[in-house]
Motif scaffolding. Structure first.
Motif, PDB file in Angstrom:
ATOM      1  N   MET A   1      13.978  59.422 -26.859  1.00 21.36           N
ATOM      2  CA  MET A   1      13.754  58.781 -28.148  1.00 21.36           C
ATOM      3  C   MET A   1      14.199  57.321 -28.056  1.00 21.36           C
ATOM      4  O   MET A   1      15.246  57.012 -27.509  1.00 21.36           O
ATOM      5  CB  MET A   1      14.546  59.501 -29.241  1.00 21.36           C
ATOM      6  CG  MET A   1      14.267  58.969 -30.616  1.00 21.36           C
ATOM      7  SD  MET A   1      15.052  60.026 -31.857  1.00 21.36           S
ATOM      8  CE  MET A   1      16.082  58.829 -32.634  1.00 21.36           C
ATOM      9  N   THR A   2      13.402  56.428 -28.605  1.00 22.51           N
ATOM     10  CA  THR A   2      13.741  55.011 -28.587  1.00 22.51           C
ATOM     11  C   THR A   2      14.603  54.664 -29.792  1.00 22.51           C
ATOM     12  O   THR A   2      14.617  55.371 -30.794  1.00 22.51           O
ATOM     13  CB  THR A   2      12.469  54.140 -28.602  1.00 22.51           C
ATOM     14  OG1 THR A   2      11.746  54.414 -29.797  1.00 22.51           O
ATOM     15  CG2 THR A   2      11.582  54.432 -27.396  1.00 22.51           C
ATOM     16  N   SER A   3      15.296  53.554 -29.665  1.00 25.29           N
ATOM     17  CA  SER A   3      16.127  53.088 -30.774  1.00 25.29           C
ATOM     18  C   SER A   3      15.259  52.588 -31.905  1.00 25.29           C
ATOM     19  O   SER A   3      14.182  52.036 -31.671  1.00 25.29           O
ATOM     20  CB  SER A   3      17.024  51.952 -30.302  1.00 25.29           C
ATOM     21  OG  SER A   3      17.900  52.404 -29.314  1.00 25.29           O
ATOM     22  N   PRO A   4      15.720  52.736 -33.152  1.00 27.73           N
ATOM     23  CA  PRO A   4      14.953  52.213 -34.283  1.00 27.73           C
ATOM     24  C   PRO A   4      14.863  50.698 -34.221  1.00 27.73           C
ATOM     25  O   PRO A   4      15.794  50.033 -33.760  1.00 27.73           O
ATOM     26  CB  PRO A   4      15.762  52.647 -35.506  1.00 27.73           C
ATOM     27  CG  PRO A   4      16.761  53.625 -35.029  1.00 27.73           C
ATOM     28  CD  PRO A   4      16.914  53.438 -33.571  1.00 27.73           C
ATOM     29  N   ARG A   5      13.730  50.159 -34.657  1.00 29.05           N
ATOM     30  CA  ARG A   5      13.559  48.706 -34.738  1.00 29.05           C
ATOM     31  C   ARG A   5      14.152  48.236 -36.057  1.00 29.05           C
ATOM     32  O   ARG A   5      13.728  48.663 -37.129  1.00 29.05           O
ATOM     33  CB  ARG A   5      12.083  48.333 -34.677  1.00 29.05           C
ATOM     34  CG  ARG A   5      11.842  46.836 -34.880  1.00 29.05           C
ATOM     35  CD  ARG A   5      10.416  46.424 -34.565  1.00 29.05           C
ATOM     36  NE  ARG A   5       9.387  47.027 -35.373  1.00 29.05           N
ATOM     37  CZ  ARG A   5       8.794  46.442 -36.424  1.00 29.05           C
ATOM     38  NH1 ARG A   5       9.173  45.244 -36.831  1.00 29.05           N
ATOM     39  NH2 ARG A   5       7.838  47.068 -37.067  1.00 29.05           N
ATOM     40  N   PRO A   6      15.161  47.358 -36.010  1.00 28.00           N
ATOM     41  CA  PRO A   6      15.745  46.859 -37.259  1.00 28.00           C
ATOM     42  C   PRO A   6      14.772  45.927 -37.978  1.00 28.00           C
ATOM     43  O   PRO A   6      14.126  45.090 -37.349  1.00 28.00           O
ATOM     44  CB  PRO A   6      17.001  46.107 -36.807  1.00 28.00           C
ATOM     45  CG  PRO A   6      16.845  45.881 -35.357  1.00 28.00           C
ATOM     46  CD  PRO A   6      15.835  46.836 -34.826  1.00 28.00           C
ATOM     47  N   THR A  67      10.073  54.080 -35.286  1.00 25.67           N
ATOM     48  CA  THR A  67      11.095  54.257 -36.310  1.00 25.67           C
ATOM     49  C   THR A  67      11.668  52.893 -36.663  1.00 25.67           C
ATOM     50  O   THR A  67      12.017  52.114 -35.775  1.00 25.67           O
ATOM     51  CB  THR A  67      12.226  55.181 -35.820  1.00 25.67           C
ATOM     52  OG1 THR A  67      11.660  56.461 -35.480  1.00 25.67           O
ATOM     53  CG2 THR A  67      13.281  55.383 -36.908  1.00 25.67           C
ATOM     54  N   LEU A  68      11.722  52.608 -37.947  1.00 21.83           N
ATOM     55  CA  LEU A  68      12.218  51.328 -38.456  1.00 21.83           C
ATOM     56  C   LEU A  68      13.521  51.579 -39.213  1.00 21.83           C
ATOM     57  O   LEU A  68      13.632  52.570 -39.935  1.00 21.83           O
ATOM     58  CB  LEU A  68      11.193  50.709 -39.410  1.00 21.83           C
ATOM     59  CG  LEU A  68       9.751  50.651 -38.896  1.00 21.83           C
ATOM     60  CD1 LEU A  68       8.797  50.312 -40.031  1.00 21.83           C
ATOM     61  CD2 LEU A  68       9.643  49.630 -37.785  1.00 21.83           C
ATOM     62  N   GLU A  69      14.466  50.675 -39.058  1.00 22.71           N
ATOM     63  CA  GLU A  69      15.737  50.798 -39.772  1.00 22.71           C
ATOM     64  C   GLU A  69      15.870  49.655 -40.775  1.00 22.71           C
ATOM     65  O   GLU A  69      15.675  48.490 -40.428  1.00 22.71           O
ATOM     66  CB  GLU A  69      16.917  50.752 -38.805  1.00 22.71           C
ATOM     67  CG  GLU A  69      18.246  50.906 -39.514  1.00 22.71           C
ATOM     68  CD  GLU A  69      19.428  50.929 -38.562  1.00 22.71           C
ATOM     69  OE1 GLU A  69      20.545  51.167 -39.049  1.00 22.71           O
ATOM     70  OE2 GLU A  69      19.246  50.708 -37.354  1.00 22.71           O
ATOM     71  N   VAL A  70      16.200  50.009 -42.005  1.00 22.85           N
ATOM     72  CA  VAL A  70      16.423  49.005 -43.042  1.00 22.85           C
ATOM     73  C   VAL A  70      17.775  48.360 -42.793  1.00 22.85           C
ATOM     74  O   VAL A  70      18.796  49.038 -42.728  1.00 22.85           O
ATOM     75  CB  VAL A  70      16.408  49.643 -44.456  1.00 22.85           C
ATOM     76  CG1 VAL A  70      16.627  48.591 -45.518  1.00 22.85           C
ATOM     77  CG2 VAL A  70      15.104  50.421 -44.687  1.00 22.85           C
TER      78      VAL A  70
END
Length: 73
Positions: A1-6, A67-70
């Motif tokens: 799994m990749t890290s979320p894009r901020p 996946t995007l991170e707020v």
């Protein structure tokens, strides 16, 4: 799994439709509405179909394989 894009926002909360535009996933509200209706979006691991869903810092939004991170600036 990749890290979320901020994806930084000026202040929370932000509506899901606005967040998707800011992140470059959609170009306008109509496209956001269609994406939510046809493809679906996940917010914190749950399916979401409302453009007006309020997002806060730390929320994770899944669109397709991304996946995007707020985050708040």
């Amino acid at each position: 799994m990749t890290s979320p894009r901020p994806v930084p926002i000026a202040r929370a909360p932000i509506q899901l439709g606005q967040f998707l535009k800011l992140a470059g996933v959609v170009e306008d509200g109509a496209e956001a509405k269609a994406l939510l209706a046809e493809v679906g979006v996940g917010v914190n691991g749950e399916a979401e179909h409302r453009r007006g869903r309020k997002l806060d810092a730390g929320d994770l939004v899944a669109v397709g394989d991304e996946t995007l991170e707020v985050t708040v600036e």
